[in-house]
Design an enzyme around this catalytic site. Structure first.
Site, short mmCIF file in Angstrom:
data_model
loop_
_atom_site.label_atom_id
_atom_site.label_comp_id
_atom_site.label_asym_id
_atom_site.label_seq_id
_atom_site.Cartn_x
_atom_site.Cartn_y
_atom_site.Cartn_z
N ARG A 1 45.63 -48.85 -1.81
CA ARG A 1 46.18 -47.97 -2.85
C ARG A 1 46.75 -49.49 -3.38
NH1 ARG A 1 47.94 -42.82 -1.45
NH2 ARG A 1 46.25 -42.31 -0.33
N ARG B 1 50.42 -46.16 -8.01
CA ARG B 1 51.54 -46.26 -8.66
C ARG B 1 52.63 -46.73 -8.44
NH1 ARG B 1 52.32 -40.73 -4.74
NH2 ARG B 1 51.34 -42.23 -3.68
N ARG C 1 48.45 -43.01 -16.84
CA ARG C 1 47.42 -41.58 -16.20
C ARG C 1 48.48 -40.95 -16.95
NH1 ARG C 1 47.31 -40.60 -11.25
NH2 ARG C 1 47.38 -38.33 -12.35
N ASP D 1 38.80 -41.62 -5.32
CA ASP D 1 39.46 -40.87 -4.59
C ASP D 1 38.54 -40.85 -3.01
OD1 ASP D 1 42.49 -39.87 -3.52
OD2 ASP D 1 41.12 -38.07 -2.85
N TYR E 1 40.39 -32.65 6.15
CA TYR E 1 41.31 -31.56 4.30
C TYR E 1 40.52 -30.55 4.17
CZ TYR E 1 43.79 -35.72 3.67
OH TYR E 1 44.88 -36.71 2.59
O1 CP3 Z 1 44.03 -48.07 -5.22
C1 CP3 Z 1 43.28 -47.81 -4.43
O2 CP3 Z 1 43.24 -48.44 -3.34
C2 CP3 Z 1 41.75 -47.40 -4.91
C3 CP3 Z 1 42.39 -46.03 -5.07
C4 CP3 Z 1 42.06 -45.12 -3.67
C5 CP3 Z 1 43.42 -43.74 -3.93
N1 CP3 Z 1 42.72 -43.57 -2.61
C6 CP3 Z 1 43.25 -43.54 -5.18
C7 CP3 Z 1 44.89 -42.01 -5.19
C8 CP3 Z 1 41.61 -44.24 -2.50
C9 CP3 Z 1 41.45 -46.34 -1.77
C10 CP3 Z 1 42.03 -43.72 -1.90
C11 CP3 Z 1 41.75 -43.33 -0.62
C12 CP3 Z 1 42.09 -42.17 -0.36
N2 CP3 Z 1 42.76 -40.73 -0.57
C13 CP3 Z 1 42.53 -41.89 1.54
C14 CP3 Z 1 42.22 -43.04 2.24
C15 CP3 Z 1 43.43 -43.82 2.21
C16 CP3 Z 1 44.78 -43.86 3.00
O3 CP3 Z 1 45.37 -44.49 1.77
O4 CP3 Z 1 44.53 -43.55 3.82
C17 CP3 Z 1 42.96 -40.89 1.60
C18 CP3 Z 1 44.12 -40.32 3.00
C19 CP3 Z 1 43.44 -39.89 0.06
C20 CP3 Z 1 43.81 -38.57 -0.27
C21 CP3 Z 1 45.20 -38.82 -0.93
N3 CP3 Z 1 44.83 -38.44 -2.17
C22 CP3 Z 1 46.04 -38.67 -0.78
C23 CP3 Z 1 46.85 -38.82 0.56
C24 CP3 Z 1 47.18 -38.98 -2.12
C25 CP3 Z 1 47.93 -39.21 -1.94
C26 CP3 Z 1 49.37 -38.17 -2.36
C27 CP3 Z 1 50.53 -38.46 -3.00
O5 CP3 Z 1 50.72 -37.96 -4.20
O6 CP3 Z 1 51.40 -38.60 -2.35
C28 CP3 Z 1 45.69 -38.84 -2.70
C29 CP3 Z 1 46.34 -39.38 -4.43
C30 CP3 Z 1 45.94 -40.45 -4.84
N4 CP3 Z 1 45.03 -41.35 -4.74
C31 CP3 Z 1 46.75 -41.22 -5.70
C32 CP3 Z 1 45.75 -42.59 -5.81
C33 CP3 Z 1 46.50 -43.63 -6.37
C34 CP3 Z 1 47.80 -40.91 -5.61
C35 CP3 Z 1 47.69 -40.01 -7.44
C36 CP3 Z 1 48.65 -40.50 -8.84
O7 CP3 Z 1 48.63 -40.81 -9.03
O8 CP3 Z 1 49.07 -38.86 -9.25
#
Ligand code: CP3
Length: 367
Positions: A48, A52, A61, A97, A172
C-alpha cells in the site's frame, strides 16, 4: 532507478530468458534477494505504498473514482511511480486493486471510500456462480498498457504485479463486502463444499490470468494477497483453500519470476502457505522472522515484518524496531529477506517517516 548495470540477456532462476524490458531490473537488490543471492543492502518496499498517505496521490486522484483510476494507464503509471520517487524504495508495486479482474469479467463491484470493495449481488448459489466467467487478456488492455509504460520508465527498478488470492476474493464475493467474521463465506465452505470448490477454482483461473497479463507485459515479480485467510484453521486451509492457491502459483511457475504469498494473522498457516508454492512468504508482525523461517522451512525467502503502527512512534523507536526485524532475518542465513511492513501503509501515516525508514534499512543493512 537506483541499481547497477542492466543485464538484458540473463535467465531467471528456473525459467526462460527474461524479456528484454524486464531484464533491466535483473540485478536489482530486490530480485537478487528473491533469488537468495548476495545483496548490497536489504531491499525494502511497502504494501500500500502507492496511495492515500501521499498528498501527491490525493491530488491526482481528485474526482476520479478508485476503479476508474485503475483503468487509466497514464494515471496508474504516475501513482505507481510516486512512492518510488519519494521514498527510494527498491521495488514498485503496480497501482490497481484485487477486485479489478472481477470488475473486468462483469461483476458489479465498486470500491467505497473508507469501506472497501462492495459487491451489488453476492455469489451464494450455483446459479450465481454462472456469472463468474473466465478472464481474457482482452478484458484488461489497460493493465497491459500500464505495465508496459511503467517497465519502460522504471528501468532497473523492478515492478511487482499482484492479484487477490481465491479465498480473499471469495470472501468479498460471498459476503458482498468487507466482513469481520466471514460467516457467509464459511457457511458455503463448510455447508456446500462442492460449490465452494468450484468457486475458488474459478477464481484461481481468473487470478492466474490476471497475473499472466502483468508478467507478460514485463512485471518482474508477483504477489498473491490472501489478506483475510488468517480467519481459517490450518486443516480448513489445507483442505479448502490451498489447492486453489497452489493452482495459481503453478500457473505462473514457468515464467521464473519470484512469487510472493502474503496474508494477515497467518502465524499458524505459514508452513502451509510456503507449501502452497510461493518462493517468498510474507509475514505479519505477530511472528518474529526467525520463528517464521522455521515454520516456512528451508529454501523460501521471507518478506516483512515491521508492525505498521510502529511508524507512529518516535524515529528512534522505529529504528530500534526495524533493527530487530533485520536481526531476526539473519536467521535465514542468506540474503532472502525483503523488508516490508507486516501489513499495508495506513492512510494517516507520515510519508516522511516512511522515507526515513527506507534510508535507515539501507544504511543499517549495508554489506
Ligand atoms: O500500493 C499498493 O499496494 C498498490 C495498490 C493496491 C491497492 N489495493 C490500491 C488501493 C494493492 C496492492 C491493493 C490490494 C488490496 N485491495 C488488498 C490486499 C492488500 C491488503 O491491504 O491486505 C485488499 C484486501 C484490497 C481491497 C481494498 N481496496 C480495500 C480493503 C480498500 C480500502 C478501502 C478504504 O478506503 O479504506 C481498497 C481501496 C484501495 N485500494 C485504495 C487504494 C490506494 C484506497 C482507495 C482510495 O484512495 O480512494
Amino acid at each position: 532507478m537506483s541499481e547497477t548495470t542492466a543485464d538484458t540477456t540473463a535467465a531467471t532462476i528456473d525459467g526462460p530468458p527474461t524479456p528484454a524490458r524486464r531484464g533491466a531490473a535483473h540485478d536489482s537488490a530486490f530480485l537478487r534477494a528473491c533469488r537468495h543471492e548476495p545483496v548490497p543492502h536489504t531491499p525494502v518496499w511497502f504494501m500500500r505504498q502507492a496511495g492515500r498517505s501521499l498528498p501527491e496521490y490525493l491530488k491526482v486522484r481528485e474526482g476520479i473514482p478508485m476503479l476508474e483510476s485503475c483503468m487509466r494507464p497514464e494515471l496508474v503509471k504516475e501513482i505507481t511511480l510516486q512512492p518510488v520517487r519519494r521514498h527510494q524504495v527498491d521495488a514498485a508495486i503496480f497501482f490497481s486493486d484485487i477486485v479489478v479482474p472481477l470488475k473486468a469479467v462483469g461483476i458489479d463491484v465498486d470500491i467505497k471510500p473508507g469501506i472497501g470493495p462492495v459487491i451489488a449481488d453476492p455469489i451464494r448459489t450455483a446459479e450465481d456462480l454462472k456469472r463468474l466467467r473466465p478472464l481474457e487478456p482482452d478484458d484488461v488492455p489497460y493493465i497491459t498498457e500500464a505495465v508496459g509504460l511503467l517497465v519502460d520508465e522504471l528501468g532497473t527498478t523492478p515492478l511487482i504485479g499482484f492479484a487477490g488470492a481465491p479465498y480473499t476474493l471469495a470472501s468479498y464475493l460471498i459476503e458482498g463486502g468487507p466482513s469481520k467474521n466471514h460467516e457467509n463465506t464459511k457457511a458455503m465452505m463448510y455447508g456446500q463444499p462442492e460449490l465452494w470448490a468450484a468457486l475458488v477454482d474459478r477464481l484461481a483461473d481468473i487470478t492466474s490470468a490476471f497475473l499472466k497479463v502483468q508478467i507478460e507485459a514485463g512485471a518482474s515479480a508477483v504477489q498473491l494477497f490472501d489478506s483475510w485467510v488468517g480467519a481459517l484453521a490450518p486443516d480448513d486451509y489445507r483442505r479448502s483453500v490451498m489447492p486453489s492457491s497452489t493452482k495459481v502459483f503453478d500457473a505462473v511457475a514457468h515464467y521464473g519470476v519470484p512469487r510472493i504469498h502474503f496474508g494477515v494473522g497467518t502465524g499458524e498457516l505459514l508452513g502451509l502457505m510456503g507449501q502452497a508454492g510461493a518462493d517468498i512468504v510474507g509475514v505479519d508482525w505477530r511472528v518474529p522472522l526467525n520463528v517464521a523461517a522455521e515454520r516456512v522451512g528451508p529454501g523460501k525467502g521471507l518478506q516483512g515484518n515491521l508492525d505498521p503502527a510502529v511508524l507512529y512512534a518516535p524515529t528512534k523507536v522505529v529504528e530500534t524496531k526495524a533493527r530487530e526485524v533485520l536481526h531476526a532475518a539473519q536467521a535465514l542465513g542468506t540474503s532472502g529477506h525483503i523488508f516490508n511492513l507486516g501489513h499495508g501503509v495506513l492512510p494517516s501515516m507520515d510519508p516522511d517517516a516512511l522515507s526515513r525508514l527506507v534510508a535507515f534499512v539501507h544504511e543499517a543493512s549495508a554489506r
